[in-house]
Scaffold this motif. Structure first.
Motif, PDB file in Angstrom:
ATOM      1  N   LYS A 281       0.840  -1.202   0.000  1.00 35.33           N
ATOM      2  CA  LYS A 281       0.000   0.000   0.000  1.00 35.33           C
ATOM      3  C   LYS A 281       0.871   1.246   0.000  1.00 35.33           C
ATOM      4  CE  LYS A 281      -2.192  -1.394   3.687  1.00 35.33           C
ATOM      5  NZ  LYS A 281      -3.125  -1.434   4.843  1.00 35.33           N
ATOM      6  N   VAL A 282       0.538   2.164  -0.894  1.00 32.97           N
ATOM      7  CA  VAL A 282       1.263   3.436  -0.999  1.00 32.97           C
ATOM      8  C   VAL A 282       0.342   4.566  -0.554  1.00 32.97           C
ATOM      9  CG1 VAL A 282       2.496   5.024  -2.520  1.00 32.97           C
ATOM     10  CG2 VAL A 282       2.618   2.556  -2.944  1.00 32.97           C
ATOM     11  N   LEU A 283       0.677   5.215   0.560  1.00 32.95           N
ATOM     12  CA  LEU A 283      -0.084   6.363   1.041  1.00 32.95           C
ATOM     13  C   LEU A 283       0.390   7.602   0.290  1.00 32.95           C
ATOM     14  CD1 LEU A 283      -2.054   7.589   3.187  1.00 32.95           C
ATOM     15  CD2 LEU A 283      -0.012   8.026   4.579  1.00 32.95           C
ATOM     16  N   VAL A 284      -0.526   8.272  -0.404  1.00 32.43           N
ATOM     17  CA  VAL A 284      -0.169   9.443  -1.208  1.00 32.43           C
ATOM     18  C   VAL A 284      -0.728  10.699  -0.546  1.00 32.43           C
ATOM     19  CG1 VAL A 284      -0.289  10.542  -3.466  1.00 32.43           C
ATOM     20  CG2 VAL A 284      -0.211   8.044  -3.299  1.00 32.43           C
ATOM     21  N   THR A 285       0.151  11.648  -0.236  1.00 33.21           N
ATOM     22  CA  THR A 285      -0.263  12.898   0.380  1.00 33.21           C
ATOM     23  C   THR A 285       0.390  14.067  -0.364  1.00 33.21           C
ATOM     24  OG1 THR A 285       1.530  12.710   2.007  1.00 33.21           O
ATOM     25  CG2 THR A 285      -0.640  11.874   2.658  1.00 33.21           C
ATOM     26  N   GLY A 286       0.137  15.276   0.116  1.00 27.70           N
ATOM     27  CA  GLY A 286       0.641  16.465  -0.557  1.00 27.70           C
ATOM     28  C   GLY A 286      -0.358  16.953  -1.593  1.00 27.70           C
ATOM     29  N   GLY A 287      -0.183  18.184  -2.042  1.00 27.81           N
ATOM     30  CA  GLY A 287      -1.134  18.798  -2.963  1.00 27.81           C
ATOM     31  C   GLY A 287      -1.358  18.010  -4.235  1.00 27.81           C
ATOM     32  N   GLY A 288      -0.331  17.285  -4.697  1.00 28.28           N
ATOM     33  CA  GLY A 288      -0.466  16.504  -5.917  1.00 28.28           C
ATOM     34  C   GLY A 288      -1.463  15.369  -5.821  1.00 28.28           C
ATOM     35  N   ALA A 289      -1.835  14.981  -4.583  1.00 31.25           N
ATOM     36  CA  ALA A 289      -2.818  13.902  -4.413  1.00 31.25           C
ATOM     37  C   ALA A 289      -4.191  14.320  -4.926  1.00 31.25           C
ATOM     38  CB  ALA A 289      -2.905  13.496  -2.940  1.00 31.25           C
ATOM     39  N   PHE A 290      -4.434  15.631  -5.044  1.00 29.40           N
ATOM     40  CA  PHE A 290      -5.712  16.124  -5.557  1.00 29.40           C
ATOM     41  C   PHE A 290      -5.711  16.226  -7.082  1.00 29.40           C
ATOM     42  CE2 PHE A 290      -5.579  18.211  -1.289  1.00 29.40           C
ATOM     43  CZ  PHE A 290      -6.643  17.518  -0.741  1.00 29.40           C
TER      44      PHE A 290
END
Length: 358
Positions: A281-290
């Protein structure tokens, strides 16, 4: 001082990213029980920079020594005032403030890094002990001074095999042979926003402008062949690298901005897929996640399970983690891994600025 089981700590974390999309403030309660950390974000806010601050920060690399020191003090007082406003608005009174500051220079190969936002000014404005200047200690020990978030990844988000942050730069963190490995992968919002500004937009909402462009294989190959991508971690990126190596490649191309943008999306997705473990599982965060289009491209190129968490974690994970790093520094606990940065040893990094009250 070691945390005792059952302890609770209140911290405000403050983060300004390289993409200048605003100042993130997170009020966090941390809980320590049976050797494990948990957290709750009780309030969070993003303060948009006005034109004056955006211009001052964007032009900070060109300042004289005197004007840079003035910016360091002015920005510290600005941060202190914004934190006081946040405290009054939320009723959250922390024991500690942890501020990353805004990176102006980052050249660890020359043993220096500099983030404006003087912690002494923050402590003076708020009357609360402040931890700042998180990177210089690790750089002095021969490390990259980045990324620092992997300590939080390991201790706060251990249910994910990989943590990916899509901010100004894309960076990644995962366990390998019992050690935490992390590094900057490639530019992300930094280059996307830079290109979109040429079209009169602050950012590419949902990636719709990039979606309309066409991939140019010649430009894509030039970007993929940049020397940084062949280097082994630890490694980190900064504005200097963008100015010296990445931006000249895109600027010398005669393509339309939209085709450059579409090619940049492809480049980012390819580099992230190469750096990401193939499973888990890869948790994706930061503005690019939107950015819907960017996430679609990641899923196209990667076989791992891409997970987009709740909005608050996407928006404020870095502010949350710097709150945690500040707490660990306050407690004298390790908050910077040599396995991540390449330093000579693990350290408890950050400068503590007391509130001045005995």
């Amino acid at each position: 001082m070691k945390p005792r089981s059952g302890s609770k700590y209140k911290v405000i974390g403050v983060m300004s990213g390289t993409s200048l999309d605003g100042l993130d403030l997170a009020a966090v309660e941390f809980y320590y029980n049976d050797g494990k950390w948990n957290f709750q974000i009780t309030a969070a806010e993003t303060v948009a920079y006005g034109h004056d601050w955006e211009n001052r920060l964007r032009g900070s690399t060109e300042l004289s020594g005197e004007k840079l020191i003035l910016l360091h003090a002015d920005y510290g007082r600005f941060l202190g005032k914004e934190i006081k406003w946040f405290m009054n608005a939320t009723g959250f009174i922390p024991e500690i403030i942890a501020s990353h500051g805004h990176t102006v220079f980052h050249q660890p190969e020359k043993y220096f890094t500099f983030q404006v936002g003087n912690g002494a000014d923050i402590a003076a404005e708020t009357g609360i002990t402040t931890v700042a200047d998180f990177r210089t200690g690790d750089v002095a020990l021969g490390g990259q001074g980045a990324p620092l978030v992997p300590v939080g990844d390991r201790l706060l988000f251990s249910e994910y095999e990989t943590c990916l942050n899509l901010g100004g730069f894309a960076n990644i963190s995962f366990e390998q042979n019992g050690k935490r490995i992390a590094f900057d992968i490639c530019p992300a919002n930094f280059i996307l926003n830079d290109l979109v500004r040429k079209l009169g937009k602050p950012y590419d909402e949902n990636g719709e402008l990039g979606r309309q462009g066409t991939i140019d294989n010649q430009l894509l190959e030039k970007l993929n062949q940049l020397e940084f991508y062949a280097q082994n971690p630890p490694k980190s990126l900064g504005k200097e690298w963008m100015d010296s190596y990445f931006s000249p490649v895109t600027e010398e191309s005669n393509l339309s901005v939209q085709d450059k943008l579409r090619t940049a999306y492809e480049h980012i997705a390819i580099q992230i897929a190469k750096a990401t473990p193939a499973t888990g599982k890869v948790l994706v965060t930061g503005g690019g996640a939107f950015n819907t289009f960017l996430i679609e491209q990641l899923k196209t190129h990667s076989s791992a399970e891409i997970i987009i968490p709740e909005k608050q974690i996407i928006d404020y994970k870095e502010a949350l983690v710097f709150a945690f790093l500040g707490l660990l520094r306050h407690l004298g606990e390790v908050n910077c891994y040599a396995s991540v940065t390449g330093a000579s040893r693990d350290s408890s990094s950050g400068v503590i600025f007391p509130d001045g009250v005995d």
